[in-house]
Design an enzyme around this catalytic site. Structure first.
Site, PDB file in Angstrom:
ATOM      1  CE  LYS A 195      -3.982   1.918   2.579  1.00 19.36           C
ATOM      2  NZ  LYS A 195      -4.813   1.766   3.792  1.00 19.36           N
ATOM      3  CB  SER A 213      -8.249   0.975   5.788  1.00 22.27           C
ATOM      4  OG  SER A 213      -8.931   2.197   5.706  1.00 22.27           O
ATOM      5  CB  SER A 255      -8.052   3.642   2.757  1.00 23.39           C
ATOM      6  OG  SER A 255      -7.205   3.036   3.717  1.00 23.39           O
TER       7      SER A 255
END
Lengths: 483, 479
Positions: free
Chosen positions: A79, A178, A154
């Site tokens: 990420k 997330s 996210s």
């Protein structure tokens, strides 16, 4: 053979049997990325030459007969709010568009030690503020199950990359859901470890008392392997905890009979998508069949969780984002005449709408006159929520809930309504408020063929148990990737 | 009838701890290096970096707090002091506001009336330093440069109760801190070098009242005298405002030592102060606390005893030298240079320290190194100058950087000691020039010049003409 659909365990076996080389696997992944990521947009950046060089080194060492760790040669996606030395770390924000990190996050250092390979950095909601990846400054990540739908957020890029076969596994970060919510939307396993289990050093902070890094994988076993590699205390993160790291993969196949499962009544109210309800019900029945006892429990302060979270997380975020001022790194708007201009123009041009919204909310709840009414009050309720879980875990070993109230939603359907968007986190935020481990396991699909997930929550540092229960369910559901 | 006002003064003192590293990272806590050399992703607060509190910093701060008679809070926390300024790399400063490290301390000073006064310390807490801004011009463009070497360096902030009633008391408080804190081994406390910074909060109230009125903060004083002057100026300024019937407004002023005035300062934008979620609670166990206490350096009493035993001084003499670690170290250096301990004690405690204090200077801040004082005392010891001349020479050493012998020679102090020889010369001049003596007695004062010239000639040019003239005149008038 479809290399890019294998689990870490399967790929690792092929490596050890010398049937596949790491270079072949990496090449297969980049072929898949070129084919699919134009549409999905899971990645913000890839580094093919670096990945191939890492793969060649692994192959060379293996050929020389070296004993290699389980993650050697495994292609991973990271990420883009986790720092990799020499790579851009954008947080999907214009303000860090050209920021190159001078150091490795602790989790990256540990994965490098395992000889894992980094394919690239995945998309996210800007600074991890969001539940759909639609808040990325660089465009949405589409759901591999249906490109008209969001991948969740996210960590949407990481979830989509794993689901679509663009990485063997990925790291995400979870502040209010997330990792788990996009894992549920994309149909992969997502684990948020106990707060303090994994070092946050090198994770661009969103809300420091909530954030945890965790794996998104195609199997429970893979999640156990990655957790084992990244967990453990770190002198660079003083909130990391000195608890012993278990051999997570070793205990996976142990039976779950006698396990006490709680179903928190507040998580099964009106508004739950029927497909989700059905999937969770199926999971609960399997656990019962395997000898677990199931009972209803209550977490009475659940209804306040979203409100508490959206006071405290933006409050911490507003301070954590104060460092992005255009002075030392990141986007700087040179037109200004004064120091104030430098701040205002740089931050105005650098931050997206949701980031500004959260900074304003956070600053508001911390400002004098509102501090007691919002921030302090929310801290008190946070304690109550934590106590709810403590009481529940006196009666049961694990909790089972839906991960999200519904499956992935259509791109654009919620962007104009932040409050509805915030409610996608309703079942995941409490876990972060209490610092508990939580895992999403895919348990089925809706009538519209969208994945739905079941969430397992355990007491602090019960990752072994959470993973074992998840593995039992996964096995009964037909194995990794079966649903 | 006019109301009599009294000043109410409280101080906020930042003291740099001399720990090896910065507060939250391993960068050296050191000054004078190339700009931005002592930096890392943590003290520059790069994305993803987080703080690790240094154990040594906590220990040094606790040592300082113990020295100042504070109660140690075994659980304390960091807060985020939010403001935007380029000297602050992360938009907030880590400090301890809500739950400080220590508090309820005190120091004692001798008041203006000679009585002992106890001044209270409200809190003592940890705080990270900020970067240094340098404003320059490149060509015609004004640029501001930031040096982050200082960012994250460890400070303790000492906040007093508003217990001081005069510039004198504030100065004495600062002097006490400068003596006691270096004694704990945790800090240097030099105002001049900026390792100690003092801000004063000043308000006035009718004498005898207990109210606390609106205060004004004054910053930027870099000497003890400056602190006294700034406070005195601010008291006067507020008195004048009150007399004119104007309101005192809460604000911050900068002391300008050149003009001797305080000027209003533009405020930084200042935001909330909230608990930091990333730095864990600072927990000091009983055992750790005991370890810190045992590790504090030689306390003055023990040092005093050693001075008695090692140097054969009386207790009073030893006490005079060991008032501060600085003066003790200084004395030992003078003694090592070969000066008898008793002579050193008389001069350091009896003359040098008071002379430095009058100037508002610590020993290190004066030009008088132990070597120079030893030089002076060697002249006294060898009879090259007499003690009176020695005293004059000591005063001169504060201003003049040359060696004591050079100054003594130039100022004619050296041969004043040899008064026997000078007396002989004067007697001879008077005996050999009866006419000139007679002229002087008749009122022709220019003959004094002639006699002086003769005496200087006889001394081989070594004698100070002014001194000779003065002595001759004394003799002529007394006869």
């Amino acid at each position: 053979m479809n290399l890019e659909k294998l689990t870490i365990a399967e790929l690792g076996r092929l490596y050890r049997e010398r049937r596949v080389s790491a270079v072949e696997a990496v090449a297969a992944y980049f072929k898949a990325i070129r084919a699919k990521d134009g549409l999905l947009h899971a990645y913000l950046s890839v580094n093919e030459s670096a990945a191939l060089a890492q793969a060649e080194a692994v192959d060379r060492d293996r050929a020389a007969g070296a004993e290699l760790p389980p993650l050697a040669g495994i292609p991973l996606a990271i990420k883009d709010n986790i720092c990799l030395r020499g790579e851009r770390t954008t947080c999907a924000s214009r303000i860090l568009e050209n920021f190159v990190s001078p150091y490795d996050a602790t989790v990256i250092e540990r994965l490098r030690g395992q000889r894992a390979i980094f394919l690239g950095k995945t998309n996210l909601d800007e600074f991890a503020f969001g539940s759909s990846t639609e808040n990325s400054a660089f465009g949405v990540t589409r759901n591999p199950a249906n490109p008209e739908y969001v991948s969740g957020g996210s960590s949407g890029g990481s979830a989509a990359a794993v689901a679509a076969g663009l990485a063997a596994a990925a790291l995400g970060s979870d502040t209010g859901g997330s990792i788990r919510q996009p894992a549920s939307f994309c149909g992969v396993v997502g684990l948020k470890p106990t707060y303090g289990r994994v070092s946050r050093y090198g994770l661009v902070a969103f809300a420091s008392s909530f954030d945890q890094i965790g794996p998104l994988t195609r199997s429970v076993e893979d999640a156990a392997v990655i957790l084992g590699a990244i967990a453990g205390p770190d002198p660079l993160d003083s909130t990391s905890v000195e608890a012993p790291v278990a051999d997570y993969p070793a205990g996976l196949e142990a039976p779950v009979s006698g396990l006490r499962i709680g179903l928190p009544r507040e998580y099964f109210g009106a508004g739950l998508d029927p497909g989700v309800a059905e999937g969770v019900e199926r999971g609960v029945k399997i656990l019962e069949k395997l000898g677990a006892s199931v009972r209803e429990v209550s977490l009475p302060h659940t209804a306040s969780a979203i409100a508490v979270y959206y006071v405290l997380a933006p409050a911490e975020a507003s301070a954590n984002l104060a460092r992005f001022d255009g002075v030392r790194y990141g986007r700087r708007m040179p037109e200004g005449a004064t120091m104030r201009d430098l701040y205002e123009l740089s931050r105005d041009a650098g931050f997206g709408k949701e980031v500004k919204r959260r900074i304003i909310m956070g600053t508001f709840v911390l400002s004098s006159g509102y501090y007691d009414a919002y921030y302090l009050q929310a801290q008190k309720v946070r304690t109550l929520i934590r106590q709810d879980f403590e009481s529940a875990f006196k009666e049961v070993d694990l909790l089972v809930t839906p991960t999200a109230p519904g499956p992935a939603f259509r791109i654009g359907s919620k962007v104009t309504d932040p409050l509805t968007m915030y409610l996608s986190d309703v079942f995941t935020v409490s876990c972060n408020l209490a610092g508990l481990p939580g895992l999403n396991l895919p348990v089925g699909r809706t009538a519209g063929n969208l994945p739905v997930g079941l969430q397992l929550l355990g007491p602090v540092f019960s990752e072994e148990l959470v993973l074992r229960a998840a593995r039992a369910l996964e096995r009964e559901l037909g194995g990794p990737g079966a649903v | 009838m006019t109301t009599k006002y009294e000043a109410v003064v409280g101080l906020e003192i930042h003291v740099q701890l001399n720990a090896a590293t910065k507060m939250f990272c391993d960068c050296p806590n050191r000054f004078g290096d190339e700009p931005n050399q002592n930096t890392c992703p943590i003290c520059l607060w790069f994305p993803g970096a987080s703080a690790q509190l240094s154990r040594e910093v906590v220990e040094k701060a606790v040592g300082v707090a113990m020295t100042l008679n504070c109660t140690i809070n075994q659980r304390s926390r960091f807060d985020q002091k939010v403001y935007y300024y380029p000297d602050l790399p992360k938009g907030f400063q880590l400090s301890q506001f809500h739950r400080p490290l220590a508090g309820n301390g005190w120091v004692e000073i001798t008041g203006e009336d000679g009585a002992l006064r106890r001044l209270r310390i409200r809190t003592l807490h940890l705080e990270e330093d900020v970067a240094k801004l340098v404003h320059e011009t490149e060509g015609k463009t004004r640029v501001s440069l930031v040096d982050f070497n200082r960012a994250g360096c460890p400070l303790v902030e000492i906040v007093t109760e508003p217990d001081m009633r005069s510039p004198y008391e504030a100065m004495e408080f600062v002097n006490a801190i400068r003596t006691l804190v270096p004694g704990a081994g945790g800090a240097e406390c030099s105002l001049e070098r900026g390792t100690m910074r003092v801000d004063a909060n000043i308000s006035l109230r009718p004498a005898g009242s207990q109210e606390l009125n609106v205060k004004v903060e004054v910053k930027n004083m870099n000497s003890v005298r400056g602190i006294g002057d700034a406070i005195a100026y601010e008291i006067k300024r507020q008195q004048e405002l009150i007399q004119k019937g104007e309101a005192i407004i809460l604000h911050t002023r900068l002391w300008d030592p050149k003009s001797g005035r305080t000027l209003p300062m533009r405020e930084k934008f200042s935001g909330p102060c909230v608990p930091d979620p990333s730095v864990p609670e600072v927990v000091i166990s009983d055992q750790w606390l005991a370890e810190i206490k045992n590790g504090l350096p030689e306390i003055p009493a023990r040092k005093q005893l050693r001075f008695v035993e090692e140097y054969g001084l009386t207790e009073t003499e030893a006490a005079g030298l060991t008032v501060s670690p600085e003066s003790a170290d200084y004395s030992e250096a003078v003694i090592r240079a070969g000066i008898p301990a008793r002579l050193a004690a008389q001069w350091i405690a009896g003359r040098l320290l008071p002379a430095a204090a009058r100037r508002g200077l610590t020993l290190a801040e004066t030009k008088i190194t132990p070597e120079r004082l030893a030089g002076l005392l060697a002249l006294v010891e060898n009879g090259k100058i007499n003690p009176n001349a020695g005293r004059q020479l000591l005063e001169l050493l504060f201003e003049d950087g040359r060696t004591p012998a050079e100054i003594a020679r130039e100022q004619g102090l050296d041969q004043a000691a040899d008064s026997g020889e000078l007396e002989k010369i004067l007697a001879r001049v008077l005996a050999e020039n009866p006419r000139a003596v007679e002229d002087f007695r008749k009122g022709r004062s220019q003959s004094l010049g002639f006699l002086t010239g003769q005496a200087v000639r006889l001394s081989g040019g070594k004698a100070d003409p002014r001194l000779i003239r003065q002595k001759l005149e004394e003799k002529l008038r007394s006869e």
